[in-house]
Design a protein around this motif. Structure first.
Motif, PDB file in Angstrom:
ATOM      1  N   TYR A 293       0.834  -1.210   0.000  1.00 52.95           N
ATOM      2  CA  TYR A 293       0.000   0.000   0.000  1.00 52.95           C
ATOM      3  C   TYR A 293       0.866   1.256   0.000  1.00 52.95           C
ATOM      4  O   TYR A 293       0.606   2.212  -0.750  1.00 52.95           O
ATOM      5  CB  TYR A 293      -0.916   0.005   1.221  1.00 52.95           C
ATOM      6  CG  TYR A 293      -1.836   1.204   1.285  1.00 52.95           C
ATOM      7  CD1 TYR A 293      -2.969   1.294   0.481  1.00 52.95           C
ATOM      8  CD2 TYR A 293      -1.573   2.265   2.146  1.00 52.95           C
ATOM      9  CE1 TYR A 293      -3.810   2.396   0.534  1.00 52.95           C
ATOM     10  CE2 TYR A 293      -2.407   3.369   2.217  1.00 52.95           C
ATOM     11  CZ  TYR A 293      -3.524   3.430   1.404  1.00 52.95           C
ATOM     12  OH  TYR A 293      -4.349   4.530   1.453  1.00 52.95           O
ATOM     13  N   ILE A 294       1.898   1.259   0.818  1.00 52.62           N
ATOM     14  CA  ILE A 294       2.790   2.418   0.871  1.00 52.62           C
ATOM     15  C   ILE A 294       3.469   2.624  -0.474  1.00 52.62           C
ATOM     16  O   ILE A 294       3.576   3.764  -0.969  1.00 52.62           O
ATOM     17  CB  ILE A 294       3.821   2.238   1.994  1.00 52.62           C
ATOM     18  CG1 ILE A 294       3.125   2.296   3.362  1.00 52.62           C
ATOM     19  CG2 ILE A 294       4.912   3.305   1.910  1.00 52.62           C
ATOM     20  CD1 ILE A 294       4.003   1.873   4.519  1.00 52.62           C
ATOM     21  N   ASP A 295       3.921   1.542  -1.099  1.00 49.18           N
ATOM     22  CA  ASP A 295       4.543   1.662  -2.420  1.00 49.18           C
ATOM     23  C   ASP A 295       3.549   2.222  -3.438  1.00 49.18           C
ATOM     24  O   ASP A 295       3.919   3.033  -4.307  1.00 49.18           O
ATOM     25  CB  ASP A 295       5.048   0.300  -2.892  1.00 49.18           C
ATOM     26  CG  ASP A 295       6.268  -0.173  -2.108  1.00 49.18           C
ATOM     27  OD1 ASP A 295       6.909   0.667  -1.431  1.00 49.18           O
ATOM     28  OD2 ASP A 295       6.583  -1.380  -2.169  1.00 49.18           O
ATOM     29  N   PHE A 372      -3.491   7.316   6.370  1.00 52.98           N
ATOM     30  CA  PHE A 372      -2.908   5.971   6.322  1.00 52.98           C
ATOM     31  C   PHE A 372      -3.713   4.998   7.171  1.00 52.98           C
ATOM     32  O   PHE A 372      -3.956   3.850   6.767  1.00 52.98           O
ATOM     33  CB  PHE A 372      -1.449   6.007   6.789  1.00 52.98           C
ATOM     34  CG  PHE A 372      -0.465   6.279   5.693  1.00 52.98           C
ATOM     35  CD1 PHE A 372      -0.145   5.298   4.766  1.00 52.98           C
ATOM     36  CD2 PHE A 372       0.136   7.519   5.574  1.00 52.98           C
ATOM     37  CE1 PHE A 372       0.758   5.539   3.745  1.00 52.98           C
ATOM     38  CE2 PHE A 372       1.039   7.778   4.562  1.00 52.98           C
ATOM     39  CZ  PHE A 372       1.354   6.791   3.641  1.00 52.98           C
ATOM     40  N   ASN A 373      -4.129   5.401   8.360  1.00 51.16           N
ATOM     41  CA  ASN A 373      -4.912   4.505   9.206  1.00 51.16           C
ATOM     42  C   ASN A 373      -6.222   4.121   8.538  1.00 51.16           C
ATOM     43  O   ASN A 373      -6.670   2.972   8.641  1.00 51.16           O
ATOM     44  CB  ASN A 373      -5.181   5.163  10.561  1.00 51.16           C
ATOM     45  CG  ASN A 373      -4.079   4.907  11.561  1.00 51.16           C
ATOM     46  OD1 ASN A 373      -4.045   3.872  12.216  1.00 51.16           O
ATOM     47  ND2 ASN A 373      -3.159   5.850  11.667  1.00 51.16           N
ATOM     48  N   ARG A 374      -6.856   5.075   7.866  1.00 49.31           N
ATOM     49  CA  ARG A 374      -8.154   4.833   7.234  1.00 49.31           C
ATOM     50  C   ARG A 374      -8.027   4.372   5.785  1.00 49.31           C
ATOM     51  O   ARG A 374      -9.045   4.076   5.141  1.00 49.31           O
ATOM     52  CB  ARG A 374      -8.985   6.118   7.290  1.00 49.31           C
ATOM     53  CG  ARG A 374      -9.315   6.568   8.704  1.00 49.31           C
ATOM     54  CD  ARG A 374      -9.761   8.006   8.717  1.00 49.31           C
ATOM     55  NE  ARG A 374     -10.226   8.441  10.045  1.00 49.31           N
ATOM     56  CZ  ARG A 374     -10.360   9.706  10.413  1.00 49.31           C
ATOM     57  NH1 ARG A 374     -10.055  10.680   9.553  1.00 49.31           N
ATOM     58  NH2 ARG A 374     -10.791  10.015  11.610  1.00 49.31           N
ATOM     59  N   SER A 375      -6.791   4.326   5.286  1.00 48.84           N
ATOM     60  CA  SER A 375      -6.525   3.862   3.911  1.00 48.84           C
ATOM     61  C   SER A 375      -7.330   4.635   2.875  1.00 48.84           C
ATOM     62  O   SER A 375      -7.956   4.060   1.995  1.00 48.84           O
ATOM     63  CB  SER A 375      -6.801   2.357   3.792  1.00 48.84           C
ATOM     64  OG  SER A 375      -6.042   1.639   4.739  1.00 48.84           O
ATOM     65  N   THR A 399      -5.854  -1.914   5.954  1.00 49.39           N
ATOM     66  CA  THR A 399      -6.326  -0.782   6.749  1.00 49.39           C
ATOM     67  C   THR A 399      -6.183  -1.111   8.220  1.00 49.39           C
ATOM     68  O   THR A 399      -5.822  -2.242   8.594  1.00 49.39           O
ATOM     69  CB  THR A 399      -7.785  -0.445   6.388  1.00 49.39           C
ATOM     70  OG1 THR A 399      -8.111   0.861   6.845  1.00 49.39           O
ATOM     71  CG2 THR A 399      -8.760  -1.467   6.981  1.00 49.39           C
ATOM     72  N   ASN A 400      -6.460  -0.158   9.073  1.00 49.79           N
ATOM     73  CA  ASN A 400      -6.415  -0.369  10.518  1.00 49.79           C
ATOM     74  C   ASN A 400      -7.728  -1.008  10.939  1.00 49.79           C
ATOM     75  O   ASN A 400      -8.699  -0.326  11.272  1.00 49.79           O
ATOM     76  CB  ASN A 400      -6.196   0.968  11.242  1.00 49.79           C
ATOM     77  CG  ASN A 400      -6.072   0.808  12.753  1.00 49.79           C
ATOM     78  OD1 ASN A 400      -6.430  -0.222  13.321  1.00 49.79           O
ATOM     79  ND2 ASN A 400      -5.575   1.835  13.422  1.00 49.79           N
ATOM     80  N   TRP A 401      -7.754  -2.333  10.933  1.00 48.21           N
ATOM     81  CA  TRP A 401      -8.995  -3.042  11.226  1.00 48.21           C
ATOM     82  C   TRP A 401      -9.408  -2.905  12.680  1.00 48.21           C
ATOM     83  O   TRP A 401     -10.594  -2.993  13.003  1.00 48.21           O
ATOM     84  CB  TRP A 401      -8.883  -4.512  10.836  1.00 48.21           C
ATOM     85  CG  TRP A 401      -9.033  -4.704   9.362  1.00 48.21           C
ATOM     86  CD1 TRP A 401      -8.078  -5.073   8.454  1.00 48.21           C
ATOM     87  CD2 TRP A 401     -10.230  -4.498   8.596  1.00 48.21           C
ATOM     88  NE1 TRP A 401      -8.595  -5.100   7.187  1.00 48.21           N
ATOM     89  CE2 TRP A 401      -9.916  -4.759   7.243  1.00 48.21           C
ATOM     90  CE3 TRP A 401     -11.525  -4.112   8.932  1.00 48.21           C
ATOM     91  CZ2 TRP A 401     -10.859  -4.651   6.234  1.00 48.21           C
ATOM     92  CZ3 TRP A 401     -12.468  -4.005   7.922  1.00 48.21           C
ATOM     93  CH2 TRP A 401     -12.135  -4.279   6.590  1.00 48.21           C
ATOM     94  N   TYR A 402      -8.444  -2.697  13.574  1.00 47.62           N
ATOM     95  CA  TYR A 402      -8.812  -2.423  14.972  1.00 47.62           C
ATOM     96  C   TYR A 402      -9.714  -1.196  15.029  1.00 47.62           C
ATOM     97  O   TYR A 402     -10.806  -1.230  15.608  1.00 47.62           O
ATOM     98  CB  TYR A 402      -7.556  -2.209  15.816  1.00 47.62           C
ATOM     99  CG  TYR A 402      -7.823  -1.638  17.196  1.00 47.62           C
ATOM    100  CD1 TYR A 402      -8.142  -2.465  18.268  1.00 47.62           C
ATOM    101  CD2 TYR A 402      -7.739  -0.256  17.436  1.00 47.62           C
ATOM    102  CE1 TYR A 402      -8.380  -1.940  19.533  1.00 47.62           C
ATOM    103  CE2 TYR A 402      -7.977   0.271  18.695  1.00 47.62           C
ATOM    104  CZ  TYR A 402      -8.297  -0.572  19.738  1.00 47.62           C
ATOM    105  OH  TYR A 402      -8.543  -0.040  20.982  1.00 47.62           O
ATOM    106  N   SER A 403      -9.280  -0.108  14.427  1.00 47.00           N
ATOM    107  CA  SER A 403     -10.062   1.123  14.447  1.00 47.00           C
ATOM    108  C   SER A 403     -11.395   0.938  13.745  1.00 47.00           C
ATOM    109  O   SER A 403     -12.444   1.361  14.237  1.00 47.00           O
ATOM    110  CB  SER A 403      -9.274   2.253  13.779  1.00 47.00           C
ATOM    111  OG  SER A 403      -9.991   3.461  13.806  1.00 47.00           O
ATOM    112  N   ALA A 404     -11.373   0.284  12.583  1.00 44.93           N
ATOM    113  CA  ALA A 404     -12.607   0.074  11.824  1.00 44.93           C
ATOM    114  C   ALA A 404     -13.630  -0.723  12.621  1.00 44.93           C
ATOM    115  O   ALA A 404     -14.816  -0.375  12.683  1.00 44.93           O
ATOM    116  CB  ALA A 404     -12.289  -0.635  10.509  1.00 44.93           C
ATOM    117  N   ILE A 405     -13.185  -1.806  13.238  1.00 43.83           N
ATOM    118  CA  ILE A 405     -14.106  -2.698  13.961  1.00 43.83           C
ATOM    119  C   ILE A 405     -14.592  -2.047  15.252  1.00 43.83           C
ATOM    120  O   ILE A 405     -15.759  -2.191  15.632  1.00 43.83           O
ATOM    121  CB  ILE A 405     -13.428  -4.057  14.218  1.00 43.83           C
ATOM    122  CG1 ILE A 405     -13.248  -4.795  12.878  1.00 43.83           C
ATOM    123  CG2 ILE A 405     -14.232  -4.902  15.188  1.00 43.83           C
ATOM    124  CD1 ILE A 405     -12.372  -6.028  12.963  1.00 43.83           C
TER     125      ILE A 405
END
Length: 453
Positions: A293-295, A372-375, A399-405
């Motif tokens: 993703y970063i690339d 970046f956290n939310r992609s 993505t940051n699935w911890y935050s999403a969930i």
């Protein structure tokens, strides 16, 4: 951000092998010798107060009195919807920056520390406030202004400690740590709301899941003008549901999402720690999670412009990839490719803010890390940050699935799930769960999930 690293003590953590659908880390509460002291579980006073609320004779600081004027009074209404006994605790700094805890009689208790002690010293004062039974409301009042404060709620008794801080020549408060499975309070189901109430800024309070998810809490603020702000928090028994969702995600992408869950002595889900904290003791986890993703981001913005709305005096600034860095107009330095730990924590690598950084840099860091956290950097409209609304958060992988969930299990989707969760397009929904007012009337906190009536 409320303290700094005071010292590091030994920790022993036991990892239990279980199925992917169950938490892998089983807590085993220890003693003061098992405490790990970090910047995340300490509060540091800049004033030393004696137990009666006065300043030592050799101090030039003005005298503190346990009860001050009523100008800083903040009534709290605590609604217990939890099926069990709950104790409340209030910690913070008074208006003179002395450590305080609230006693049941409404007076401040001033924790002390022995400079010669080699281990954290337990606070044995009367600082627990028992709430009424399920369905009841308990009213307490903070008698004066307070900052760096937390109102804690626990299905049991939390243990607080002090250590001597030579940098301030006074005590530092050591709070329960959700990350350390050997913390003396590790076996207790608990949570907190954060607040600061000052003469200059009024009340600012939030529900934070930046470090962990535990006891379900929600809050509402009755403002001085009669309006009501709410952050309803987690659904009842959300921890078990979040653990199940994380286990499912781990089976999908092969990452250690299920290892974020801690279990009690019976093996039942107790709390969920954030990936940033998990990585602090499991540095090899999620190592390649964001690499592709970063690339992709670097490739896209090598030939396209990323516009970042600073939502401040600098307005919208143009950013592009130049060499190995994202560089932005007016910024004093660029941004290297972040690691997963940089992204989840938002305070290291390219997202660390130095004292010499200018206002443009200080505005870009939270907006870039939130993206970046939310992609959202590669989704349609993602070339403006913050630009896309909450409907586009966490829709791309990884993505940051911890935050999403966590947000999926909040009643109204509000409550900090990473450090810069308050970054949103102007006029869009603020997901951070903040309530604030210059003239607060009463702050209501609900424990155990929202009231049904």
């Amino acid at each position: 951000m409320r303290g700094f690293l005071v010292s590091t003590l030994a920790i022993a953590a036991t990892l239990l092998s279980t199925s992917a659908a169950r938490p892998l880390v089983k807590v085993h509460p220890g003693t003061a010798n098992d405490i790990v002291i970090t910047n995340k579980n300490t509060v540091n006073a800049t004033t030393t107060a004696l137990s009666n609320g006065t300043i030592p004779a050799n101090s030039s600081t003005v005298q503190i009195t346990p009860r001050s004027s009523t100008s800083g009074r903040l009534p709290l209404s605590l609604v217990n919807n939890f099926a069990g006994n709950i104790n409340a605790y209030v910690t913070g700094l008074d208006k003179n920056n002395a450590l305080v805890m609230l006693q049941p009689d409404g007076n401040w208790y001033y924790p002390q520390s022995d400079p010669s002690a080699t281990t954290p010293q337990p606070i044995n004062g009367n600082v627990g406030i028992p709430l009424g039974a399920q369905g009841s409301t308990t009213s307490i009042t903070l008698t004066d202004y307070i900052s760096a404060a937390r109102v804690w709620f626990a299905a049991g008794e939390l243990k607080f400690f002090t250590v001597w801080n030579p940098a301030t020549n006074g005590p530092s408060l050591v709070e329960p740590s959700a990350v350390n499975p050997s913390d003396p309070s590790a076996g207790v189901n608990w949570g907190f709301v954060e607040l600061t109430n000052t003469a200059e800024g009024g009340l600012y309070a939030n529900i934070s899941y930046v470090d962990f998810v535990g006891l379900a809490l929600g809050m509402s603020l009755l403002s001085g003008d009669g309006s009501i702000q709410t952050a309803l928090g987690l659904q009842p028994k959300a921890v078990a549901s979040i653990c199940a969702a994380l286990a499912s995600q781990g089976q999908t992408d092969g990452q250690e999402w299920d290892n974020l869950c801690q279990a009690d002595e019976n093996g039942d889900p107790l709390r969920v720690i954030a990936p940033s904290d998990f990585l602090s003791t499991n540095a090899e986890s999620f190592a390649e999670y964001y690499t592709e993703y970063i690339d992709e981001v670097w490739t896209q913005y090598a030939t396209n412009t990323l516009s970042i709305d600073t939502q401040a005096a600098a307005g919208t600034v143009a950013c592009t990839v130049q060499g190995s860095l994202i560089t932005c107009a007016g910024d004093n330095r660029g941004y290297a490719k972040p690691t997963p730990s940089d992204i989840f924590g938002c305070n290291s690598g390219p997202f660390a803010i130095a004292g010499t950084d200018n206002d443009v840099h200080r505005a870009i860091v939270p907006r870039l890390c939130a993206a970046f956290n939310r992609s959202t950097l590669t989704v349609s409209g993602g070339d403006l940050q913050p630009g896309v609304g909450a409907k586009s958060y966490y829709t791309a992988n990884p993505t940051n699935w911890y935050s999403a969930i966590v947000h999926q299990h909040e009643v109204d989707g509000k409550g900090y799930a990473f450090a810069y969760d308050d970054v949103n397009p102007s006029g869009d929904i603020n997901q951070s769960g903040v309530v604030a007012d210059a003239n607060p009337t009463v702050l209501t906190v609900t424990i155990g999930g929202p009231s049904t009536s």
